[in-house]
Write a protein that holds these residues in place. Sequence first.
Motif, short mmCIF file in Angstrom:
data_model
loop_
_atom_site.label_atom_id
_atom_site.label_comp_id
_atom_site.label_asym_id
_atom_site.label_seq_id
_atom_site.Cartn_x
_atom_site.Cartn_y
_atom_site.Cartn_z
N ALA A 178 -7.49 -0.17 -3.96
CA ALA A 178 -8.75 -0.05 -3.23
C ALA A 178 -9.42 -1.41 -3.07
O ALA A 178 -9.99 -1.72 -2.01
N ARG A 179 -9.35 -2.24 -4.12
CA ARG A 179 -9.95 -3.58 -4.03
C ARG A 179 -9.21 -4.44 -3.01
O ARG A 179 -9.80 -5.32 -2.37
N LEU A 180 -7.90 -4.19 -2.87
CA LEU A 180 -7.09 -4.98 -1.93
C LEU A 180 -7.31 -4.55 -0.48
O LEU A 180 -7.54 -5.37 0.40
N THR A 181 -7.26 -3.23 -0.23
CA THR A 181 -7.31 -2.75 1.16
C THR A 181 -8.72 -2.52 1.67
O THR A 181 -8.96 -2.62 2.87
N LEU A 202 -3.88 1.66 -10.97
CA LEU A 202 -3.23 1.21 -9.74
C LEU A 202 -4.09 1.51 -8.52
O LEU A 202 -4.19 0.69 -7.60
N ALA A 203 -4.72 2.67 -8.49
CA ALA A 203 -5.55 3.04 -7.34
C ALA A 203 -6.74 2.09 -7.20
O ALA A 203 -7.14 1.75 -6.08
N SER A 262 0.82 -1.21 0.00
CA SER A 262 0.00 0.00 0.00
C SER A 262 0.86 1.26 0.00
O SER A 262 0.54 2.23 -0.66
N ARG A 263 1.98 1.24 0.75
CA ARG A 263 2.83 2.44 0.78
C ARG A 263 3.43 2.70 -0.59
O ARG A 263 3.41 3.83 -1.09
N ALA A 292 -12.01 6.25 -2.00
CA ALA A 292 -12.31 7.63 -2.42
C ALA A 292 -11.29 8.10 -3.45
O ALA A 292 -11.64 8.78 -4.43
N ARG A 293 -10.02 7.74 -3.26
CA ARG A 293 -8.99 8.15 -4.23
C ARG A 293 -9.26 7.52 -5.59
O ARG A 293 -9.18 8.19 -6.63
N ALA A 294 -9.61 6.24 -5.60
CA ALA A 294 -9.91 5.57 -6.86
C ALA A 294 -11.12 6.20 -7.54
O ALA A 294 -11.13 6.38 -8.77
#
Length: 556
Positions: A98-101, A93-94, A71-72, A108-110
């Motif tokens: 988002a699907r992972l975390t 990538l976002a 994530s970082r 929201a970023r995605a």
Amino acid sequence: MGKVIERLRNDARIRSIRTAWPAVRRAASGMLRLVVGTPRLAIARFQVSRQNWDGVIRTLAPHVRHEYPLSRSARVVISAYGKVGDFDAAYSLADRLARLTRLPSDIARADRLRGRVWEVHPNWLPSIALPKPTTAQHGAARRVLYLAKESAPYLHNGFCTRSHETLRAVQATGTEIVAVTMSGFPAVINVEQAPDSVTVDDVTYKHLLPNAKLGSMPVHEYLDLAATSLARFVLDYKPSVLHIGSGHRGFETALVGRAVAEWFGIPWLYEVRSFFETTWTSDKRYMERAPYFHQRHATESRCMRAADFVVTLSGPMRDEIIERHGIDAEKVTGIPNAVDVERLAPQPRDEVLRASLGLSGSYVLGYVSNLSHPREGQETMIAALPKIRATGIPAKVLLVGDGARRQQLEALARKLGVADHVVFTGSIPFDQVSAYYAQIDLFVVPRTNERAGRLVSPMKPFEAMAMEIPLLVSDLPALVEIVADDVEPRGFFYRAEDADDLARVAIACLQEPAAMQHRARSAAEWVRRERTWAANGRNFVAAYEQAERRWQAVRL
């Protein structure tokens, strides 16, 4: 000694430490990774501190799937993609992250990045959540609906001034016209409890969802909402033509206008007020070479092609629309900025105000503009000031307006040792601005050499000309067009972004006040003759008729 070593080898405690050591080392390495990440991530963070966004992408992007913690690394790469204007890669990538975390911040970023991707997609238009009218809805003759991103009385910038004066002038021709602002205005500028409708100088502004806080919506969802809100209003008002002014990103109002015009079945005119393709960043490395720049440019071109008629502000802008955007010359006309010569007439200088600003006994180089966008180039004025003062001329710089770059400009004045000679007024009430214009001996327009600076004609030079204030502009095509004349020049110009040349020309002007005032009088006569809102009103009515004729011709 040999016996001692043998005992240590056979000691159970020593054997247990030797056995456990690899696990201890792995655990320590894991803790270190948790705190600082991988060596590649540490390198990338150093590159972030140097704003080396391409380096960040080269360092991390090929390995981001394998980095720990993922994530970082992913967030650093997503940010770098955004900085270089590759929003397709950023969103891809976002979305995976988002699907992972499943973290709200990552989701929201995605969503935000999805909006950036969709708004410039070649096949996307805002959707309207209303049934499409089943019969022809062409409205009453000479009934115009004007869509603006913002308006008076809440803002008094150049955009709103042109909108307001255009609306007044069109009304004066006998044409019925009403203005509508984009959904969420004026709440977007933190106005509380705004009414749905405001009348200023007999011009009515309708505000759609005026108190709704919509700034956090992904842009594609916002534009869907804006199109639906406008469609509801169109159903009631039934205009014969839509007049769409540029939005904050240029094309977003055109996307909304096109969607509604096609849904309702009426012609629409696109008034291209600037070129906004570079405004997504202040980083000159990427302004005009990023994928996002080219996507925005292509979206503008699609909107211009879809419009029934296109109006713009200057000769260079018209040439750009025809040559670089590929729009039929017969479909594009120029209606320049103008000026209210009654409100902005020459006036006596207020000496009390001059003293309060610390300008008494000085020659004043001034500019009236926002302090937010780097395009305005106030740095060049400040950098020229020490060179002018070194000749013995008691010059000062007056910057009227406010914005995000004010502290940066103040810091530059301190660095150059002229902080006491650069006056920042902050925001000035609209009805007092003319008094500040009158304090200026030489009005400087120091715009920089970027796309909009080269091509877009600003409002302020015309206002200074109407007040008979001598004009000095950077040598960009849109500005040279204003001052140049083979017979009777209307001002002076210098090499853009060249503080030495600005100082040279300013010194020559201040040392020859008679020549400077002669050009100022010529400029004032030209503005009163050639740049009136009344003429613009008639020209816009003709443009509406052109849009209707072209719309009808396509359907015959």
